[in-house]
Design an enzyme around this catalytic site. Sequence first.
Site, PDB file in Angstrom:
ATOM      1  N   GLY A  37       0.747  -1.180  -0.075  1.00  0.00           N
ATOM      2  CA  GLY A  37      -0.082  -0.030   0.011  1.00  0.00           C
ATOM      3  C   GLY A  37       0.791   1.381  -0.189  1.00  0.00           C
ATOM      4  O   GLY A  37       2.020   1.146  -0.305  1.00  0.00           O
ATOM      5  N   HIS A  43       4.551   1.699  -8.048  1.00  0.00           N
ATOM      6  CA  HIS A  43       3.513   0.669  -7.986  1.00  0.00           C
ATOM      7  C   HIS A  43       2.480   0.749  -9.018  1.00  0.00           C
ATOM      8  O   HIS A  43       2.317  -0.313  -9.719  1.00  0.00           O
ATOM      9  CB  HIS A  43       2.536   0.822  -6.663  1.00  0.00           C
ATOM     10  N   ASP A 158      13.707  -3.161  -5.645  1.00  0.00           N
ATOM     11  CA  ASP A 158      13.961  -4.185  -4.577  1.00  0.00           C
ATOM     12  C   ASP A 158      14.686  -5.470  -5.405  1.00  0.00           C
ATOM     13  O   ASP A 158      14.057  -6.465  -5.505  1.00  0.00           O
ATOM     14  CB  ASP A 158      12.718  -4.430  -3.897  1.00  0.00           C
ATOM     15  N   SER A 193       9.942   5.596  -3.145  1.00  0.00           N
ATOM     16  CA  SER A 193       9.600   4.449  -1.971  1.00  0.00           C
ATOM     17  C   SER A 193       8.837   5.141  -1.106  1.00  0.00           C
ATOM     18  O   SER A 193       8.921   6.434  -0.649  1.00  0.00           O
ATOM     19  CB  SER A 193      11.089   4.234  -1.291  1.00  0.00           C
TER      20      SER A 193
HETATM   21  P1  AMP Z   1       6.371  -2.256  -1.339  1.00  0.00           P
HETATM   22  O1  AMP Z   1       4.866  -1.739  -1.522  1.00  0.00           O
HETATM   23  O2  AMP Z   1       7.083  -1.094  -1.210  1.00  0.00           O
HETATM   24  O3  AMP Z   1       6.317  -3.619  -0.614  1.00  0.00           O
HETATM   25  O4  AMP Z   1       6.444  -2.540  -3.185  1.00  0.00           O
HETATM   26  C1  AMP Z   1       5.677  -3.459  -3.846  1.00  0.00           C
HETATM   27  C2  AMP Z   1       6.128  -3.498  -5.016  1.00  0.00           C
HETATM   28  O5  AMP Z   1       6.368  -2.410  -5.711  1.00  0.00           O
HETATM   29  C3  AMP Z   1       7.494  -4.345  -4.940  1.00  0.00           C
HETATM   30  O6  AMP Z   1       7.552  -5.119  -5.799  1.00  0.00           O
HETATM   31  C4  AMP Z   1       8.510  -3.070  -5.178  1.00  0.00           C
HETATM   32  O7  AMP Z   1       9.614  -3.826  -5.742  1.00  0.00           O
HETATM   33  C5  AMP Z   1       7.876  -2.265  -6.133  1.00  0.00           C
HETATM   34  N1  AMP Z   1       8.005  -0.956  -6.133  1.00  0.00           N
HETATM   35  C6  AMP Z   1       8.340  -0.223  -5.209  1.00  0.00           C
HETATM   36  N2  AMP Z   1       8.900   1.213  -5.286  1.00  0.00           N
HETATM   37  C7  AMP Z   1       9.196   1.036  -6.771  1.00  0.00           C
HETATM   38  C8  AMP Z   1       9.751   1.932  -7.650  1.00  0.00           C
HETATM   39  N3  AMP Z   1      10.133   3.136  -7.537  1.00  0.00           N
HETATM   40  N4  AMP Z   1       9.756   1.602  -8.879  1.00  0.00           N
HETATM   41  C9  AMP Z   1       9.207   0.395  -9.502  1.00  0.00           C
HETATM   42  N5  AMP Z   1       8.734  -0.513  -8.575  1.00  0.00           N
HETATM   43  C10 AMP Z   1       8.651  -0.199  -7.258  1.00  0.00           C
END
Ligand code: AMP
Length: 292
Positions: A37, A43, A158, A193
């Site tokens: 989220g 995302h 990631d 992020s």
């Molecule tokens: P998270 O909500 O931070 O766990 O991220 C969910 C998904 O979004 C994971 O696969 C992350 O690698 C991806 N994600 C997060 N930040 C980015 C970004 N800046 N660019 C591309 N994918 C992202």
Amino acid sequence: MQRREGIAETRSTIARLRSATDTADKRPAIGLVPTMGNLHEGHLKLVAACLKQCQHAVVSIYVNPLQFGPNEDFGSYPRTLDADLEKLQDAGASLVFIPQDAELYPEGRDNQTRIHVPGISDILCGASRPGHFDGVATIVLKLFNIVQPDRAFFGRKDFQQLQVLRTMARQLNLPIELVGVPTQRADDGLALSSRNQYLTPAERERAPALYATLQALGERLQAGERDFQGLVSKGRQLLEQAGMRPDYVEIRNPETLQPPAEADQAFVLLCAAYLGKARLIDNLVVGTPETS
Ligand code: AMP
């Protein structure tokens, strides 16, 4: 082809047959985008890639307690469900899955079967965050079993997470294709992020040094420099000069995340650094790895 009741007439030419069957949507049926989220453009890029490749995009939103260490930010992790749902609606997501702890861990978290991907989970971020990738692999495998997607989409931001999950999928023979999506960045290069929100305005101004450092090292690797130790020391120095506390700066083989051989054709530069309350990570691939 003979005409029968209930069957549309197709004269028997190859072209007619092809055009009749081509109307079917041949994309895989279900794509999954797991998230915690607090959605941003990164995302939404995953959702867009998912919708392009799959007929349906299932997006999960779940702040997974298993992947947070005892002194980490599970309690304060930003939760913005209403705004997330609006963004997902605009992005055209087919379905949002918001599981609850009680249904995911009915026997309690301590009694939960856990997935451990050995080796690759214990280095880099895994060394600084013990158990983190076990928590990630466990929730992702549960989501795979619940949603049963054909493809699942993860950010290359990631990088280690993606390689841990690819290793899990390969070793457990999962019938799911994992797709890595390029990192979405702010105009100044900082990878988007949710944890960037922990930065003060002054820290936010310094944060692009993370990616700038990776680019500086990447150019030298690209130019043929192979003094990996020297490059890593330079990287740490650049981060410190920008007011960050480096956790690690490493050059690795992009498939195994092990130290590279000089003859390798592709490398990944990975770094993690503390800036104020935030622990930021980023990476840069140099050359063309076999999987990406
Ligand atoms: P998270 O909500 O931070 O766990 O991220 C969910 C998904 O979004 C994971 O696969 C992350 O690698 C991806 N994600 C997060 N930040 C980015 C970004 N800046 N660019 C591309 N994918 C992202």
